[in-house]
Design a protein around this motif. Structure first.
Motif, PDB file in Angstrom:
ATOM      1  N   ALA A 148      27.666 -16.121  -5.188  1.00  0.00           N
ATOM      2  CA  ALA A 148      28.183 -14.777  -6.070  1.00  0.00           C
ATOM      3  C   ALA A 148      28.986 -13.940  -5.094  1.00  0.00           C
ATOM      4  O   ALA A 148      29.912 -13.163  -5.480  1.00  0.00           O
ATOM      5  CB  ALA A 148      26.919 -14.037  -6.541  1.00  0.00           C
ATOM      6  N   GLY A 149      28.654 -14.203  -3.696  1.00  0.00           N
ATOM      7  CA  GLY A 149      29.809 -13.446  -2.772  1.00  0.00           C
ATOM      8  C   GLY A 149      30.894 -13.941  -2.181  1.00  0.00           C
ATOM      9  O   GLY A 149      31.694 -13.409  -1.342  1.00  0.00           O
ATOM     10  N   LEU A 150      31.293 -15.116  -2.739  1.00  0.00           N
ATOM     11  CA  LEU A 150      32.485 -15.785  -2.300  1.00  0.00           C
ATOM     12  C   LEU A 150      33.559 -15.915  -3.265  1.00  0.00           C
ATOM     13  O   LEU A 150      33.411 -15.755  -4.570  1.00  0.00           O
ATOM     14  CB  LEU A 150      31.982 -17.392  -2.237  1.00  0.00           C
ATOM     15  CG  LEU A 150      30.894 -17.642  -1.092  1.00  0.00           C
ATOM     16  CD1 LEU A 150      30.471 -19.148  -1.075  1.00  0.00           C
ATOM     17  CD2 LEU A 150      31.299 -17.307   0.402  1.00  0.00           C
ATOM     18  N   PRO A 151      34.909 -16.085  -2.810  1.00  0.00           N
ATOM     19  CA  PRO A 151      36.140 -16.194  -3.915  1.00  0.00           C
ATOM     20  C   PRO A 151      35.710 -17.624  -4.651  1.00  0.00           C
ATOM     21  O   PRO A 151      35.131 -18.389  -4.408  1.00  0.00           O
ATOM     22  CB  PRO A 151      37.101 -16.388  -2.684  1.00  0.00           C
ATOM     23  CG  PRO A 151      36.626 -16.080  -1.494  1.00  0.00           C
ATOM     24  CD  PRO A 151      35.266 -16.251  -1.277  1.00  0.00           C
ATOM     25  N   ALA A 152      36.392 -17.432  -5.826  1.00  0.00           N
ATOM     26  CA  ALA A 152      36.248 -18.449  -6.902  1.00  0.00           C
ATOM     27  C   ALA A 152      36.728 -19.888  -6.381  1.00  0.00           C
ATOM     28  O   ALA A 152      36.205 -20.723  -6.733  1.00  0.00           O
ATOM     29  CB  ALA A 152      37.159 -18.067  -8.184  1.00  0.00           C
ATOM     30  N   ASP A 153      37.608 -19.887  -5.194  1.00  0.00           N
ATOM     31  CA  ASP A 153      38.212 -21.190  -5.113  1.00  0.00           C
ATOM     32  C   ASP A 153      37.451 -21.486  -3.637  1.00  0.00           C
ATOM     33  O   ASP A 153      37.866 -22.709  -3.034  1.00  0.00           O
ATOM     34  CB  ASP A 153      39.635 -21.282  -4.613  1.00  0.00           C
ATOM     35  CG  ASP A 153      40.001 -20.178  -3.829  1.00  0.00           C
ATOM     36  OD1 ASP A 153      39.189 -19.306  -3.352  1.00  0.00           O
ATOM     37  OD2 ASP A 153      41.277 -19.988  -3.410  1.00  0.00           O
ATOM     38  N   ALA A 154      36.448 -20.972  -3.134  1.00  0.00           N
ATOM     39  CA  ALA A 154      35.639 -21.317  -2.085  1.00  0.00           C
ATOM     40  C   ALA A 154      34.875 -22.409  -2.285  1.00  0.00           C
ATOM     41  O   ALA A 154      34.246 -22.713  -3.166  1.00  0.00           O
ATOM     42  CB  ALA A 154      34.718 -20.141  -1.667  1.00  0.00           C
ATOM     43  N   VAL A 155      34.709 -23.156  -1.246  1.00  0.00           N
ATOM     44  CA  VAL A 155      33.470 -24.244  -0.844  1.00  0.00           C
ATOM     45  C   VAL A 155      32.172 -23.470  -0.516  1.00  0.00           C
ATOM     46  O   VAL A 155      31.964 -23.071   0.376  1.00  0.00           O
ATOM     47  CB  VAL A 155      33.882 -25.390  -0.327  1.00  0.00           C
ATOM     48  CG1 VAL A 155      32.919 -26.719  -0.095  1.00  0.00           C
ATOM     49  CG2 VAL A 155      35.294 -25.922  -0.733  1.00  0.00           C
ATOM     50  N   VAL A 156      31.212 -24.254  -1.292  1.00  0.00           N
ATOM     51  CA  VAL A 156      29.789 -23.393  -1.024  1.00  0.00           C
ATOM     52  C   VAL A 156      29.163 -24.416   0.039  1.00  0.00           C
ATOM     53  O   VAL A 156      29.098 -25.491  -0.394  1.00  0.00           O
ATOM     54  CB  VAL A 156      28.838 -23.377  -2.371  1.00  0.00           C
ATOM     55  CG1 VAL A 156      27.407 -23.128  -1.503  1.00  0.00           C
ATOM     56  CG2 VAL A 156      29.416 -22.497  -3.299  1.00  0.00           C
ATOM     57  N   LEU A 157      29.094 -24.322   1.212  1.00  0.00           N
ATOM     58  CA  LEU A 157      28.612 -24.981   2.121  1.00  0.00           C
ATOM     59  C   LEU A 157      27.065 -24.419   2.530  1.00  0.00           C
ATOM     60  O   LEU A 157      27.002 -23.286   2.962  1.00  0.00           O
ATOM     61  CB  LEU A 157      29.129 -24.927   3.412  1.00  0.00           C
ATOM     62  CG  LEU A 157      30.746 -25.388   3.288  1.00  0.00           C
ATOM     63  CD1 LEU A 157      31.601 -25.361   4.621  1.00  0.00           C
ATOM     64  CD2 LEU A 157      30.963 -26.790   3.015  1.00  0.00           C
ATOM     65  N   GLY A 158      26.166 -25.539   2.514  1.00  0.00           N
ATOM     66  CA  GLY A 158      24.913 -25.243   2.922  1.00  0.00           C
ATOM     67  C   GLY A 158      24.010 -26.361   3.710  1.00  0.00           C
ATOM     68  O   GLY A 158      24.597 -27.494   3.618  1.00  0.00           O
ATOM     69  N   HIS A 159      23.089 -26.203   4.276  1.00  0.00           N
ATOM     70  CA  HIS A 159      22.438 -27.143   5.105  1.00  0.00           C
ATOM     71  C   HIS A 159      20.812 -27.021   5.003  1.00  0.00           C
ATOM     72  O   HIS A 159      20.433 -25.614   5.054  1.00  0.00           O
ATOM     73  CB  HIS A 159      22.938 -27.175   6.585  1.00  0.00           C
ATOM     74  CG  HIS A 159      22.183 -27.959   7.381  1.00  0.00           C
ATOM     75  ND1 HIS A 159      22.251 -29.435   7.349  1.00  0.00           N
ATOM     76  CD2 HIS A 159      21.233 -27.748   8.395  1.00  0.00           C
ATOM     77  CE1 HIS A 159      21.397 -30.107   8.257  1.00  0.00           C
ATOM     78  NE2 HIS A 159      20.632 -28.910   8.863  1.00  0.00           N
ATOM     79  N   GLY A 160      20.091 -27.966   5.442  1.00  0.00           N
ATOM     80  CA  GLY A 160      18.778 -27.954   5.539  1.00  0.00           C
ATOM     81  C   GLY A 160      17.846 -28.130   4.585  1.00  0.00           C
ATOM     82  O   GLY A 160      16.564 -28.152   4.985  1.00  0.00           O
ATOM     83  N   TRP A 161      18.001 -28.331   3.463  1.00  0.00           N
ATOM     84  CA  TRP A 161      17.158 -28.747   2.364  1.00  0.00           C
ATOM     85  C   TRP A 161      16.403 -29.905   2.863  1.00  0.00           C
ATOM     86  O   TRP A 161      16.840 -30.996   3.365  1.00  0.00           O
ATOM     87  CB  TRP A 161      17.654 -28.974   1.078  1.00  0.00           C
ATOM     88  CG  TRP A 161      18.737 -29.944   0.822  1.00  0.00           C
ATOM     89  CD1 TRP A 161      20.215 -29.661   1.043  1.00  0.00           C
ATOM     90  CD2 TRP A 161      18.540 -31.135   0.462  1.00  0.00           C
ATOM     91  NE1 TRP A 161      20.753 -30.694   0.847  1.00  0.00           N
ATOM     92  CE2 TRP A 161      19.718 -31.725   0.367  1.00  0.00           C
ATOM     93  CE3 TRP A 161      17.391 -32.112   0.114  1.00  0.00           C
ATOM     94  CZ2 TRP A 161      19.822 -33.133   0.070  1.00  0.00           C
ATOM     95  CZ3 TRP A 161      17.478 -33.352  -0.256  1.00  0.00           C
ATOM     96  CH2 TRP A 161      18.833 -33.928  -0.323  1.00  0.00           C
ATOM     97  N   ASP A 162      15.024 -30.287   2.532  1.00  0.00           N
ATOM     98  CA  ASP A 162      14.229 -31.318   2.824  1.00  0.00           C
ATOM     99  C   ASP A 162      13.061 -31.655   1.719  1.00  0.00           C
ATOM    100  O   ASP A 162      12.009 -30.992   1.993  1.00  0.00           O
ATOM    101  CB  ASP A 162      13.484 -31.340   4.328  1.00  0.00           C
ATOM    102  CG  ASP A 162      12.591 -32.431   4.643  1.00  0.00           C
ATOM    103  OD1 ASP A 162      12.660 -33.241   3.812  1.00  0.00           O
ATOM    104  OD2 ASP A 162      12.006 -32.160   5.532  1.00  0.00           O
ATOM    105  N   GLU A 163      13.456 -32.378   0.721  1.00  0.00           N
ATOM    106  CA  GLU A 163      12.567 -32.585  -0.355  1.00  0.00           C
ATOM    107  C   GLU A 163      11.045 -33.184  -0.310  1.00  0.00           C
ATOM    108  O   GLU A 163      10.531 -33.048  -0.719  1.00  0.00           O
ATOM    109  CB  GLU A 163      13.248 -33.170  -1.411  1.00  0.00           C
ATOM    110  CG  GLU A 163      13.261 -34.682  -1.343  1.00  0.00           C
ATOM    111  CD  GLU A 163      13.644 -35.646  -0.089  1.00  0.00           C
ATOM    112  OE1 GLU A 163      13.620 -36.568   0.221  1.00  0.00           O
ATOM    113  OE2 GLU A 163      14.445 -34.705   0.533  1.00  0.00           O
ATOM    114  N   SER A 164      11.009 -33.683   1.142  1.00  0.00           N
ATOM    115  CA  SER A 164       9.878 -34.440   1.529  1.00  0.00           C
ATOM    116  C   SER A 164       8.768 -33.665   1.530  1.00  0.00           C
ATOM    117  O   SER A 164       7.409 -34.062   1.220  1.00  0.00           O
ATOM    118  CB  SER A 164      10.057 -35.360   2.575  1.00  0.00           C
ATOM    119  OG  SER A 164      10.111 -34.241   3.775  1.00  0.00           O
TER     120      SER A 164
END
Length: 528
Positions: A100-116
């Protein structure tokens, strides 16, 4: 003759407790021209231009983190950290709030999820991610960094991924498909953002008493510009960076880029979290009979090590599963047939991670002088009953994982690291993880684990005289507050009650007050 105007002030650090086995009663040290010029008790201290009162704090050699990814670490520290999410819904909420805080053309980069570790392990699909991100491209790397969830917009932007191994239309990508999309996602990061992320990561490392890191880069990890840009920051008021370039047959290129070795994340297999580590027995929670993937042959390992020898470079591989490690050691044996065992040993080639081992494989490390660059936090986070290793491998095989104690006991050279951002930069936490391994047979003493995270890291880059407080040694050390106390020159890391010990021990860890690299403070508590 030294120009007086450029001579650094002689500094006396006094009133402390020094981890100095050669002089256990020492309370002070003198730093001149980046080296320790004197050690002893306060009453005998020589004159100095500047005096720092340690106030009873502990002084130890600074840490070395032997496996990091600085740009990814900085992006995780300053961006979307998903390590705390515990469900698909929580992940989507985190993406929505961040996007929600990013420009419309930005890429959302995230890390660290672990479904285990989730109760419900179902993952959101590409369409759901896209809706949460408002139609933006999304790239979310799993904790292992060997797979990622991506949105429909990202799949559309990377059509070549659809024909690559590891592609899944659900948006959970592995293997070659993941490499394609990862490259595109990281390309969206500007040079300014990348440099800022690298500085954030290195400054954070310094604040934890880390004076040097081993960056594991390569064409499938970070790219040349990222790698050389990071090396340019080395030691400039920040920790030193020793780079490993992971490209098969790339020893000459590694040297050109300024790397100390042609290895690091040169993949012999994938990761357990993504079920791509190459194991000899099938995964229990994957497709029937699936054993992961081996990415190199023994012949390729041999040829790479011969290439390293021809260019005078240290080599190495990322190898997690026992099948992958076996392949790597077959390549070592073939190399030794060409060069002789002693020449192979002298190179101190490395294997990163070495998680699923056997006595035979450990013996191979001893025979060929392989440095095991390992991450004790892996056991803390994923070892033991009811956790990821058990899900993937079964309890018996999981308890044999990350055998730091067995390797140490037979003389395998160990260098501890975090693989940040796979696990956080947390050196004392890593030492405690080795001391409190889920399998009691694999536990190490505090002293041995500390040595692996300090001197072991220096030895892994052939700097054998570093990582000690000794007369004439480099003045590279850290100053610590030790809320749980000090025992024989090292912090108390475990509860006094044996029943309270283990991976979840809440004994407070030391807090860094100052980090000094070759005589210069690169971190001081309270400084901007």
């Amino acid at each position: 003759m030294t120009n007086p105007s450029t001579t650094r002030p002689v500094t006396l650090y006094r009133g402390g407790v020094l981890h100095c086995p050669a002089d256990p009663g020492a309370t002070a040290l003198l730093v001149r021209d980046g080296r320790i010029a004197w050690l002893g008790v306060d009453a005998d201290a020589p004159a100095a231009d500047r005096v720092v009162d340690l106030g009873g704090a502990l002084v130890t050699p600074a840490f070395v983190d032997a496996h990091v990814h600085a740009t990814d670490t900085g992006l995780a520290l300053s961006g979307l950290d998903l390590s705390g999410v515990r469900s698909a819904g929580g992940l989507l909420d985190a993406v929505a709030g961040f996007a929600a805080g990013l420009p419309a053309d930005a890429v959302v980069l995230g890390h660290g999820w672990d479904e285990s570790g989730w109760v419900e392990r179902a993952l959101p699909g590409a369409a759901g991610l896209g809706r949460a991100a408002g139609g933006r491209r999304v790239y979310l790397s799993q904790a292992s960094i060997h797979s990622a969830l991506v949105s429909e917009a990202m799949l559309v932007a990377c059509p070549e991924a659809a024909g690559a191994a590891g592609f899944d239309a659900s948006g959970w990508l592995r293997r070659d498909a993941h490499h394609v999309v990862r490259a595109a996602a990281l390309a969206s990061v500007s040079r300014e953002q990348r440099v800022a992320a690298q500085r954030v990561a290195l400054a954070h490392a310094a604040s934890l008493g880390i004076a040097a890191v081993h960056e594991c880069g390569g064409p499938e990890i970070s790219g040349e510009e990222d790698f050389t840009g990071l090396l340019a920051l080395s030691g400039a008021g920040l920790p030193e960076v020793y780079g490993y370039w992971g490209e098969l047959g790339g020893a000459a290129r590694a040297r050109e880029l300024g790397a100390v070795g042609a290895g690091g994340d040169l993949f012999a297999d994938g990761a357990l979290g993504s079920r791509t580590a190459h194991v000899s027995g099938a995964y229990l929670d994957g497709e029937p009979g699936a054993c992961g993937h081996g990415y190199v042959s023994a012949g390729q390992v041999r040829d790479h090590l011969l290439d390293c020898a021809a260019h005078g470079m240290q080599g190495g591989f990322h190898a997690i599963g026992d099948a992958a490690i076996s392949t790597v050691l077959e390549g070592f044996a073939a190399t030794a047939e060409k060069l002789g065992v002693e020449r192979v040993r002298a190179a101190r080639h490395r294997v990163e991670h070495a998680e699923i081992m056997s006595r035979r494989l450990i013996a191979g490390f001893v025979e060929f002088g392989v440095v095991a660059s390992v991450q004790p936090a892996f056991d803390r986070l994923w070892g033991g009953a009811g956790r990821m290793y058990e899900s993937r491998l079964g309890l018996g095989r999981s308890l044999e994982s990350n055998p730091v104690g067995a390797m140490h006991s037979v003389g395998v050279a160990l260098a501890f690291g975090s693989d940040s951002p796979v696990t956080p930069l947390d050196p004392w936490g890593s030492v405690r993880a080795a001391v409190a391994h889920h399998n009691p047979v694999q536990r190490m003493s505090v002293r041995a684990a500390f040595a692996a995270h300090t001197r072991g890291g220096w030895r892994a880059v052939h700097r054998d005289g570093e990582g000690v407080l000794a007369l004439g040694a480099a003045a590279t050390f850290a100053v610590w507050a030790t809320p749980a106390g000090v025992d024989r020159g090292l912090p108390v890391l475990q509860a006094s009650d044996p029943e309270a010990r283990g991976a979840e021990d809440v004994t407070p860890l030391p807090v860094c007050r100052r980090t000094v690299l070759r005589g210069e403070a690169i971190y001081e508590e309270g400084s901007a």
